[in-house]
Design a protein around this motif. Structure first.
Motif, PDB file in Angstrom:
ATOM      1  N   GLY A  84       0.816  -1.216   0.000  1.00  0.00           N
ATOM      2  CA  GLY A  84       0.000   0.000   0.000  1.00  0.00           C
ATOM      3  C   GLY A  84       0.839   1.251   0.000  1.00  0.00           C
ATOM      4  O   GLY A  84       2.030   1.195   0.262  1.00  0.00           O
ATOM      5  N   PRO A  85       0.265   2.375  -0.332  1.00  0.00           N
ATOM      6  CA  PRO A  85      -1.126   2.532  -0.760  1.00  0.00           C
ATOM      7  C   PRO A  85      -1.332   2.046  -2.194  1.00  0.00           C
ATOM      8  O   PRO A  85      -0.416   2.051  -3.002  1.00  0.00           O
ATOM      9  CB  PRO A  85      -1.369   4.030  -0.643  1.00  0.00           C
ATOM     10  CG  PRO A  85      -0.026   4.659  -0.822  1.00  0.00           C
ATOM     11  CD  PRO A  85       0.969   3.667  -0.264  1.00  0.00           C
ATOM     12  N   LEU A  86      -2.567   1.637  -2.468  1.00  0.00           N
ATOM     13  CA  LEU A  86      -2.956   1.183  -3.792  1.00  0.00           C
ATOM     14  C   LEU A  86      -4.151   1.997  -4.263  1.00  0.00           C
ATOM     15  O   LEU A  86      -4.939   2.484  -3.447  1.00  0.00           O
ATOM     16  CB  LEU A  86      -3.346  -0.300  -3.756  1.00  0.00           C
ATOM     17  CG  LEU A  86      -2.263  -1.283  -3.314  1.00  0.00           C
ATOM     18  CD1 LEU A  86      -2.859  -2.681  -3.161  1.00  0.00           C
ATOM     19  CD2 LEU A  86      -1.119  -1.302  -4.310  1.00  0.00           C
ATOM     20  N   SER A  87      -4.297   2.121  -5.579  1.00  0.00           N
ATOM     21  CA  SER A  87      -5.449   2.837  -6.141  1.00  0.00           C
ATOM     22  C   SER A  87      -6.556   1.851  -6.466  1.00  0.00           C
ATOM     23  O   SER A  87      -6.305   0.771  -7.004  1.00  0.00           O
ATOM     24  CB  SER A  87      -5.049   3.595  -7.399  1.00  0.00           C
ATOM     25  OG  SER A  87      -4.234   4.684  -7.061  1.00  0.00           O
ATOM     26  N   PHE A  88      -7.779   2.240  -6.130  1.00  0.00           N
ATOM     27  CA  PHE A  88      -8.955   1.419  -6.377  1.00  0.00           C
ATOM     28  C   PHE A  88     -10.039   2.260  -7.030  1.00  0.00           C
ATOM     29  O   PHE A  88     -10.141   3.461  -6.791  1.00  0.00           O
ATOM     30  CB  PHE A  88      -9.521   0.865  -5.059  1.00  0.00           C
ATOM     31  CG  PHE A  88      -8.601  -0.070  -4.345  1.00  0.00           C
ATOM     32  CD1 PHE A  88      -8.582  -1.416  -4.677  1.00  0.00           C
ATOM     33  CD2 PHE A  88      -7.756   0.381  -3.344  1.00  0.00           C
ATOM     34  CE1 PHE A  88      -7.720  -2.289  -4.018  1.00  0.00           C
ATOM     35  CE2 PHE A  88      -6.900  -0.482  -2.683  1.00  0.00           C
ATOM     36  CZ  PHE A  88      -6.885  -1.827  -3.026  1.00  0.00           C
ATOM     37  N   ALA A  89     -10.866   1.590  -7.829  1.00  0.00           N
ATOM     38  CA  ALA A  89     -12.082   2.209  -8.363  1.00  0.00           C
ATOM     39  C   ALA A  89     -13.260   1.597  -7.606  1.00  0.00           C
ATOM     40  O   ALA A  89     -13.393   0.375  -7.541  1.00  0.00           O
ATOM     41  CB  ALA A  89     -12.214   1.945  -9.852  1.00  0.00           C
ATOM     42  N   PHE A  90     -14.062   2.453  -7.024  1.00  0.00           N
ATOM     43  CA  PHE A  90     -15.268   2.056  -6.310  1.00  0.00           C
ATOM     44  C   PHE A  90     -16.445   2.510  -7.171  1.00  0.00           C
ATOM     45  O   PHE A  90     -16.622   3.717  -7.365  1.00  0.00           O
ATOM     46  CB  PHE A  90     -15.360   2.765  -4.958  1.00  0.00           C
ATOM     47  CG  PHE A  90     -14.245   2.451  -3.998  1.00  0.00           C
ATOM     48  CD1 PHE A  90     -14.449   1.558  -2.958  1.00  0.00           C
ATOM     49  CD2 PHE A  90     -13.013   3.076  -4.110  1.00  0.00           C
ATOM     50  CE1 PHE A  90     -13.431   1.294  -2.049  1.00  0.00           C
ATOM     51  CE2 PHE A  90     -11.990   2.818  -3.212  1.00  0.00           C
ATOM     52  CZ  PHE A  90     -12.203   1.917  -2.178  1.00  0.00           C
ATOM     53  N   VAL A  91     -17.215   1.579  -7.695  1.00  0.00           N
ATOM     54  CA  VAL A  91     -18.385   1.934  -8.494  1.00  0.00           C
ATOM     55  C   VAL A  91     -19.619   1.666  -7.639  1.00  0.00           C
ATOM     56  O   VAL A  91     -19.883   0.520  -7.257  1.00  0.00           O
ATOM     57  CB  VAL A  91     -18.432   1.145  -9.818  1.00  0.00           C
ATOM     58  CG1 VAL A  91     -19.672   1.540 -10.618  1.00  0.00           C
ATOM     59  CG2 VAL A  91     -17.160   1.399 -10.630  1.00  0.00           C
ATOM     60  N   PHE A  92     -20.325   2.750  -7.334  1.00  0.00           N
ATOM     61  CA  PHE A  92     -21.445   2.705  -6.394  1.00  0.00           C
ATOM     62  C   PHE A  92     -22.781   2.731  -7.124  1.00  0.00           C
ATOM     63  O   PHE A  92     -22.958   3.481  -8.076  1.00  0.00           O
ATOM     64  CB  PHE A  92     -21.419   3.945  -5.487  1.00  0.00           C
ATOM     65  CG  PHE A  92     -20.329   3.952  -4.467  1.00  0.00           C
ATOM     66  CD1 PHE A  92     -20.569   3.481  -3.189  1.00  0.00           C
ATOM     67  CD2 PHE A  92     -19.071   4.452  -4.769  1.00  0.00           C
ATOM     68  CE1 PHE A  92     -19.570   3.511  -2.219  1.00  0.00           C
ATOM     69  CE2 PHE A  92     -18.068   4.483  -3.815  1.00  0.00           C
ATOM     70  CZ  PHE A  92     -18.323   4.008  -2.538  1.00  0.00           C
ATOM     71  N   GLY A  93     -23.710   1.953  -6.627  1.00  0.00           N
ATOM     72  CA  GLY A  93     -25.122   2.140  -6.915  1.00  0.00           C
ATOM     73  C   GLY A  93     -25.728   2.734  -5.661  1.00  0.00           C
ATOM     74  O   GLY A  93     -25.496   2.215  -4.562  1.00  0.00           O
ATOM     75  N   VAL A  94     -26.452   3.830  -5.800  1.00  0.00           N
ATOM     76  CA  VAL A  94     -26.992   4.535  -4.637  1.00  0.00           C
ATOM     77  C   VAL A  94     -28.470   4.831  -4.867  1.00  0.00           C
ATOM     78  O   VAL A  94     -28.869   5.232  -5.965  1.00  0.00           O
ATOM     79  CB  VAL A  94     -26.217   5.852  -4.389  1.00  0.00           C
ATOM     80  CG1 VAL A  94     -26.854   6.651  -3.266  1.00  0.00           C
ATOM     81  CG2 VAL A  94     -24.760   5.580  -4.092  1.00  0.00           C
ATOM     82  N   ARG A  95     -29.257   4.634  -3.811  1.00  0.00           N
ATOM     83  CA  ARG A  95     -30.673   4.991  -3.829  1.00  0.00           C
ATOM     84  C   ARG A  95     -31.036   5.480  -2.434  1.00  0.00           C
ATOM     85  O   ARG A  95     -30.736   4.809  -1.439  1.00  0.00           O
ATOM     86  CB  ARG A  95     -31.536   3.784  -4.217  1.00  0.00           C
ATOM     87  CG  ARG A  95     -33.030   4.106  -4.319  1.00  0.00           C
ATOM     88  CD  ARG A  95     -33.874   2.870  -4.610  1.00  0.00           C
ATOM     89  NE  ARG A  95     -33.890   1.998  -3.438  1.00  0.00           N
ATOM     90  CZ  ARG A  95     -33.449   0.749  -3.428  1.00  0.00           C
ATOM     91  NH1 ARG A  95     -32.961   0.194  -4.499  1.00  0.00           N
ATOM     92  NH2 ARG A  95     -33.495   0.041  -2.314  1.00  0.00           N
ATOM     93  N   ASP A  96     -31.669   6.631  -2.361  1.00  0.00           N
ATOM     94  CA  ASP A  96     -32.122   7.186  -1.078  1.00  0.00           C
ATOM     95  C   ASP A  96     -30.997   7.242  -0.051  1.00  0.00           C
ATOM     96  O   ASP A  96     -31.167   6.849   1.109  1.00  0.00           O
ATOM     97  CB  ASP A  96     -33.301   6.374  -0.519  1.00  0.00           C
ATOM     98  CG  ASP A  96     -34.506   6.392  -1.439  1.00  0.00           C
ATOM     99  OD1 ASP A  96     -34.699   7.411  -2.140  1.00  0.00           O
ATOM    100  OD2 ASP A  96     -35.249   5.390  -1.466  1.00  0.00           O
ATOM    101  N   ASP A  97     -29.824   7.723  -0.470  1.00  0.00           N
ATOM    102  CA  ASP A  97     -28.652   7.875   0.398  1.00  0.00           C
ATOM    103  C   ASP A  97     -28.161   6.562   0.995  1.00  0.00           C
ATOM    104  O   ASP A  97     -27.488   6.557   2.025  1.00  0.00           O
ATOM    105  CB  ASP A  97     -28.904   8.895   1.513  1.00  0.00           C
ATOM    106  CG  ASP A  97     -28.990  10.315   0.983  1.00  0.00           C
ATOM    107  OD1 ASP A  97     -28.378  10.598  -0.080  1.00  0.00           O
ATOM    108  OD2 ASP A  97     -29.655  11.147   1.614  1.00  0.00           O
TER     109      ASP A  97
END
Length: 107
Positions: A84-97
């Motif tokens: 570390g540190p390492l780079s990551f992609a976080f792909v979010f699905g979000v609904r109503d917070d």
């Protein structure tokens, strides 16, 4: 993070991760949510709580966002893991917070 506009659920995910707060993280996920990380899929509260503990809390992960577009957060992740540190992609699905789905991949 202050100068990178993010949806509230993603801001809360980063804050709870960096505070190492498993309960706050678990509460961010909607009923029926899924997480895909390290080639595995975690579904439902019990599996997601296990993922949170093993992948975020135990290694004391700290996320530093670098960019955000189209529900994709690119961030540096550091903690108690080799390389570390390492780079990551976080792909979010979000609904109503709340997070409905999350996919994490190295960048």
């Amino acid at each position: 993070m202050d100068n990178l506009p993010l949806p509230k659920a993603i801001e809360n995910f980063i804050a709870a991760t960096n505070a190492h707060d498993a309960n706050a993280l678990t509460a961010l996920f909607a009923d029926g949510a899924t997480v895909r990380d390290d080639g595995k899929t975690y579904a439902g509260e019990a599996e997601i709580r296990e993922w949170i503990q093993g992948h975020l809390i135990n290694p004391q992960i700290v996320i530093t966002p670098t960019s955000f577009a189209d529900d994709r957060l690119v961030a540096s992740g550091d903690g108690d893991f080799p390389g570390g540190p390492l780079s990551f992609a976080f792909v979010f699905g979000v609904r109503d917070d709340q997070v409905t789905d999350l996919a994490i991949d190295p960048v």
